[in-house]
Design a protein around this motif. Structure first.
Motif, PDB file in Angstrom:
ATOM      1  N   ARG A 157      32.906  47.787  78.712  1.00 26.34           N
ATOM      2  CA  ARG A 157      33.248  46.453  79.013  1.00 26.34           C
ATOM      3  C   ARG A 157      34.144  46.992  80.491  1.00 26.34           C
ATOM      4  O   ARG A 157      34.577  46.524  81.108  1.00 26.34           O
ATOM      5  N   VAL A 158      35.011  47.734  79.765  1.00 28.69           N
ATOM      6  CA  VAL A 158      36.037  48.654  80.638  1.00 28.69           C
ATOM      7  C   VAL A 158      35.351  49.314  82.307  1.00 28.69           C
ATOM      8  O   VAL A 158      36.215  48.736  83.332  1.00 28.69           O
ATOM      9  N   ASP A 159      34.617  49.841  82.049  1.00 29.45           N
ATOM     10  CA  ASP A 159      33.801  50.086  83.229  1.00 29.45           C
ATOM     11  C   ASP A 159      33.256  49.024  83.973  1.00 29.45           C
ATOM     12  O   ASP A 159      33.589  48.583  84.740  1.00 29.45           O
ATOM     13  N   VAL A 160      32.548  47.772  83.315  1.00 27.71           N
ATOM     14  CA  VAL A 160      32.584  46.502  84.182  1.00 27.71           C
ATOM     15  C   VAL A 160      33.895  46.256  84.694  1.00 27.71           C
ATOM     16  O   VAL A 160      33.864  45.831  86.441  1.00 27.71           O
ATOM     17  N   LEU A 161      34.856  46.024  84.477  1.00 28.41           N
ATOM     18  CA  LEU A 161      35.929  45.588  84.101  1.00 28.41           C
ATOM     19  C   LEU A 161      36.405  46.609  85.294  1.00 28.41           C
ATOM     20  O   LEU A 161      37.048  46.008  87.209  1.00 28.41           O
ATOM     21  N   GLU A 162      36.685  47.815  85.571  1.00 30.62           N
ATOM     22  CA  GLU A 162      37.218  48.607  86.520  1.00 30.62           C
ATOM     23  C   GLU A 162      35.933  48.748  87.944  1.00 30.62           C
ATOM     24  O   GLU A 162      36.322  49.385  89.235  1.00 30.62           O
ATOM     25  N   SER A 163      34.842  48.767  87.680  1.00 32.69           N
ATOM     26  CA  SER A 163      34.139  48.613  88.833  1.00 32.69           C
ATOM     27  C   SER A 163      34.508  47.278  89.579  1.00 32.69           C
ATOM     28  O   SER A 163      34.203  47.229  90.849  1.00 32.69           O
ATOM     29  N   ARG A 164      34.451  45.663  89.252  1.00 27.08           N
ATOM     30  CA  ARG A 164      34.695  44.613  89.613  1.00 27.08           C
ATOM     31  C   ARG A 164      35.833  44.712  90.480  1.00 27.08           C
ATOM     32  O   ARG A 164      36.482  45.224  91.605  1.00 27.08           O
ATOM     33  N   VAL A 165      37.188  45.775  89.384  1.00 23.33           N
ATOM     34  CA  VAL A 165      38.654  46.234  90.598  1.00 23.33           C
ATOM     35  C   VAL A 165      38.082  46.797  91.895  1.00 23.33           C
ATOM     36  O   VAL A 165      38.644  46.453  92.914  1.00 23.33           O
ATOM     37  N   ARG A 194      35.703  46.981  93.242  1.00 23.38           N
ATOM     38  CA  ARG A 194      34.567  46.426  94.551  1.00 23.38           C
ATOM     39  C   ARG A 194      35.711  45.429  95.559  1.00 23.38           C
ATOM     40  O   ARG A 194      35.300  45.385  96.554  1.00 23.38           O
ATOM     41  N   ARG A 195      36.645  44.885  94.626  1.00 22.22           N
ATOM     42  CA  ARG A 195      37.175  43.371  95.120  1.00 22.22           C
ATOM     43  C   ARG A 195      38.717  43.982  94.791  1.00 22.22           C
ATOM     44  O   ARG A 195      39.069  43.236  93.713  1.00 22.22           O
ATOM     45  N   PRO A 196      39.282  44.856  95.239  1.00 20.54           N
ATOM     46  CA  PRO A 196      40.645  45.288  94.756  1.00 20.54           C
ATOM     47  C   PRO A 196      41.800  43.310  94.610  1.00 20.54           C
ATOM     48  O   PRO A 196      42.322  43.314  94.245  1.00 20.54           O
ATOM     49  N   GLY A 197      41.274  42.967  96.479  1.00 19.05           N
ATOM     50  CA  GLY A 197      41.848  42.187  96.435  1.00 19.05           C
ATOM     51  C   GLY A 197      41.888  40.560  95.451  1.00 19.05           C
ATOM     52  O   GLY A 197      43.206  40.417  94.948  1.00 19.05           O
ATOM     53  N   MET A 198      41.132  40.677  95.232  1.00 16.80           N
ATOM     54  CA  MET A 198      40.896  39.827  93.749  1.00 16.80           C
ATOM     55  C   MET A 198      41.293  39.861  92.163  1.00 16.80           C
ATOM     56  O   MET A 198      41.912  39.314  91.681  1.00 16.80           O
ATOM     57  N   ALA A 199      41.211  41.356  92.267  1.00 18.49           N
ATOM     58  CA  ALA A 199      42.480  41.796  90.935  1.00 18.49           C
ATOM     59  C   ALA A 199      43.400  41.494  90.815  1.00 18.49           C
ATOM     60  O   ALA A 199      43.990  40.887  90.426  1.00 18.49           O
ATOM     61  N   VAL A 200      44.313  41.640  92.473  1.00 19.19           N
ATOM     62  CA  VAL A 200      45.353  40.861  93.013  1.00 19.19           C
ATOM     63  C   VAL A 200      45.587  39.737  92.655  1.00 19.19           C
ATOM     64  O   VAL A 200      47.095  39.373  91.383  1.00 19.19           O
ATOM     65  N   VAL A 201      44.174  39.379  93.157  1.00 18.01           N
ATOM     66  CA  VAL A 201      45.192  37.597  92.645  1.00 18.01           C
ATOM     67  C   VAL A 201      45.220  36.958  90.703  1.00 18.01           C
ATOM     68  O   VAL A 201      45.500  36.464  90.600  1.00 18.01           O
ATOM     69  N   ALA A 202      43.701  38.446  90.675  1.00 18.43           N
ATOM     70  CA  ALA A 202      43.616  37.560  89.230  1.00 18.43           C
ATOM     71  C   ALA A 202      44.516  38.112  88.391  1.00 18.43           C
ATOM     72  O   ALA A 202      44.917  37.464  87.528  1.00 18.43           O
ATOM     73  N   GLY A 203      44.928  39.269  88.556  1.00 22.10           N
ATOM     74  CA  GLY A 203      46.652  40.025  88.135  1.00 22.10           C
ATOM     75  C   GLY A 203      47.618  38.944  87.734  1.00 22.10           C
ATOM     76  O   GLY A 203      48.445  38.466  86.693  1.00 22.10           O
ATOM     77  N   ALA A 204      47.753  38.551  89.086  1.00 20.63           N
ATOM     78  CA  ALA A 204      49.323  38.001  89.876  1.00 20.63           C
ATOM     79  C   ALA A 204      48.754  36.538  88.657  1.00 20.63           C
ATOM     80  O   ALA A 204      49.828  36.141  88.607  1.00 20.63           O
ATOM     81  N   GLY A 205      47.489  35.750  88.486  1.00 22.03           N
ATOM     82  CA  GLY A 205      46.999  34.319  88.125  1.00 22.03           C
ATOM     83  C   GLY A 205      47.690  34.322  86.685  1.00 22.03           C
ATOM     84  O   GLY A 205      48.275  33.921  86.320  1.00 22.03           O
ATOM     85  N   ALA A 206      47.218  35.812  85.806  1.00 22.98           N
ATOM     86  CA  ALA A 206      47.323  35.717  84.297  1.00 22.98           C
ATOM     87  C   ALA A 206      49.008  35.685  84.203  1.00 22.98           C
ATOM     88  O   ALA A 206      48.889  35.682  83.268  1.00 22.98           O
TER      89      ALA A 206
END
Lengths: 383, 126
Positions: free
Chosen positions: B90-98, B100-112
């Motif tokens: 599960r962590v691997d999937v999250l890492e891979s999404r981050v 692939r889309r680092p921008g989305m990860a920043v937005v998601a992190g900021a949102g959280a």
């Protein structure tokens, strides 16, 4: 090359990867002509098999043409057409020498419980699979089976897995003349288990599923009686009623960990309190007659499942299960195909280019478009 | 009764290729112990019983790689071996999404983060 790559549960993509190369003296590189999507690939697709890594290429049912061989390979040459068993086996370890190639001791450094398998997570060795344009085949002298000139690839494709697997399932049931065999699951392995049960002299074969088009296909393809478990109150009681109150002599579980039909098992499987849903095994143990045989060919993951082992003990059952040691069945089943006793390619319902593999997974997983079996054509061909 | 004309052709267990399941030891034709042989002819390293070709199509990396290393340090007859592997997946999937889309990860992190702050503030007003 183009290859399918796992990206997370229910998410696969076609990506570009480096072409595989000969890394070992016993390797061969095979240009893939046909690569089927197996029911057990769906366990990977749904993220249920431990150590399924992002980027992994699935695919363990493959035919192809040998492109290149390592310097130690003596039995294959470039240009040979081959069907590749899903097991990766060395041919010379303790288990391979005894015919148990599924238990090969040399091809899976990651686990003591299973040998190497193409494209089936790092739990089975971490080998990329054949849903790609090319496949690296380790121990090329031990695994691949040359396709005779009079046979086309699709006729023998399923010698790679589901036909020997279904046959072995019936064989593990130790079927005696005129016995009644119940096969749970009308997917491809269940269909071939049912066909094999007839070859072994069964007097009656009953197939159980809940998907109408699959039940219809089973009646047509394997000439079996069918039971839609969703249409009966109690499938165990129903099977007993069909068999003079005793139960079938042999029950075959050709479903495994993604069974439907029990809310409790589904809930426990989803919450990881057991490895998937084991209700088919529970039904098989419940339905089979006392002193009968239960053959387990459906895949269950570690570490545990809820099954009524006390019932099995008190009924005096014989439980047998094994990954199929494919290689030893290939010559025998090839003759059944050649003689027309098994029309293996008849179960192919869809042929897709590799680019459409994600669509194929979605369709197969959701049982859409009357899908029985999807075959990918990574290097073109009949569409 | 089956109309299948081939019914019973493998009725004799002697005709079934997997009977008995375990055969007397016998090397498969052409099988040789090539496990120690590299393509370039170099010998396998001392104590290395398996060459690098065995496994690891996707080498472990990142946090999921560390979890996998920890899992493989635990024998597989312990449930925690498997639980750690499933967690690593599960962590691997999250890492891979981050990745692939680092921008989305920043937005998601900021949102959280904003969501957490808002929740904490709302709870503080009670």
């Amino acid at each position: 090359m183009k290859a399918l790559a796992y990206q997370g549960p229910k998410h696969v993509e076609i990506v570009t990867k480096p072409d595989p190369r000969i890394e070992h003296a016993g390797d061969a590189i095979v240009r893939v002509t046909r690569a089927a999507i197996c029911g057990s690939d769906l366990h990977l697709y749904h993220g249920l098999v431990p150590d399924t890594r992002v980027g992994h290429t699935f695919g363990h049912e493959v035919t192809g043409v040998v492109q290149e061989v390592g310097r130690a390979v003596t039995t294959l040459r470039p240009g040979d057409r081959v069907v590749v068993p899903f097991n990766i086996s060395c041919g010379s370890c303790f288990y391979c020498e005894r015919g148990l190639t599924a238990n090969c001791d040399r091809t899976n450094p990651n686990s003591q419980i299973v040998g190497g398998v193409y494209g089936y997570s790092h739990l089975t060795g971490g080998y990329d699979g054949g849903q790609a344009e090319y496949l690296r085949v380790p121990f090329a002298d031990s695994g691949p089976f040359k396709i005779p000139d009079d046979m086309d690839d699709e006729s023998v494709l399923f010698l790679s897995d589901i036909l020997p697997t279904g046959y072995q399932a019936a064989e593990m049931g130790e079927i005696k003349p005129n016995e009644t065999v119940a096969v749970f699951g009308c997917g491809p392995v269940g269909l071939f288990a049912a066909k094999s049960a007839w070859l072994m002299g069964a007097g009656r074969v009953i197939a159980i599923d809940s998907v109408d088009y699959r039940l219809q296909f089973a009646r047509r393809f394997a000439e079996v009686e069918t039971v839609d478990y969703a249409q009966v109150d109690d499938v165990v009681a129903h099977l007993r009623e069909m068999t003079d109150g005793r139960g079938p002599d042999v029950c075959i579980d050709a479903v495994g960990l993604e069974a439907s039909g029990s809310l409790m098992h589904r809930a426990l499987g989803v919450t990881m309190l057991q490895a998937g849903a084991a209700n088919v095994l529970q039904w098989a143990i419940g339905a089979v007659r006392k002193a009968g045989n239960v053959s387990i060919i459906g895949v269950y993951g570690p570490p545990w499942n809820l099954i009524p082992i006390g019932v099995a003990m008190n009924k005096g059952l014989t439980l047998r299960g094994a990954q199929c040691s494919v290689r030893r069945y290939m010559p025998h089943l090839l003759e059944h195909i050649r003689a027309g006793r098994i029309d293996a390619r008849a179960i192919i319902s869809h042929r897709l280019p590799l680019d459409d593999a994600p669509k194929g997974y979605h369709m197969f997983a959701n049982k859409q478009d009357d899908c029985i079996k999807c075959v990918l054509l990574p290097n073109g061909g009949l569409a | 009764m089956s109309p299948d004309p081939a019914r019973g052709i493998d009725q004799d267990p002697a005709r079934r290729p997997g009977v008995p399941a375990e055969k007397p030891p016998h090397s498969q034709p052409h099988a040789r112990n090539v496990a120690q042989m590299r393509q370039d002819g170099r010998p396998t390293g001392v104590g290395e019983t398996r060459t690098p070709v065995f496994g690891t199509a996707q080498p472990p990396r990142g946090l999921s790689g560390r979890l996998r290393a920890a899992a493989y340090a635990i024998p597989e007859h312990y449930a925690r071996h498997w639980m750690l592997l499933i967690l690593a997946d599960r962590v691997d999937v999250l890492e891979s999404r981050v990745r692939r889309r680092p921008g989305m990860a920043v937005v998601a992190g900021a949102g959280a983060l904003l969501g957490t702050l808002a929740l904490a503030r709302a709870l503080g007003r009670r």
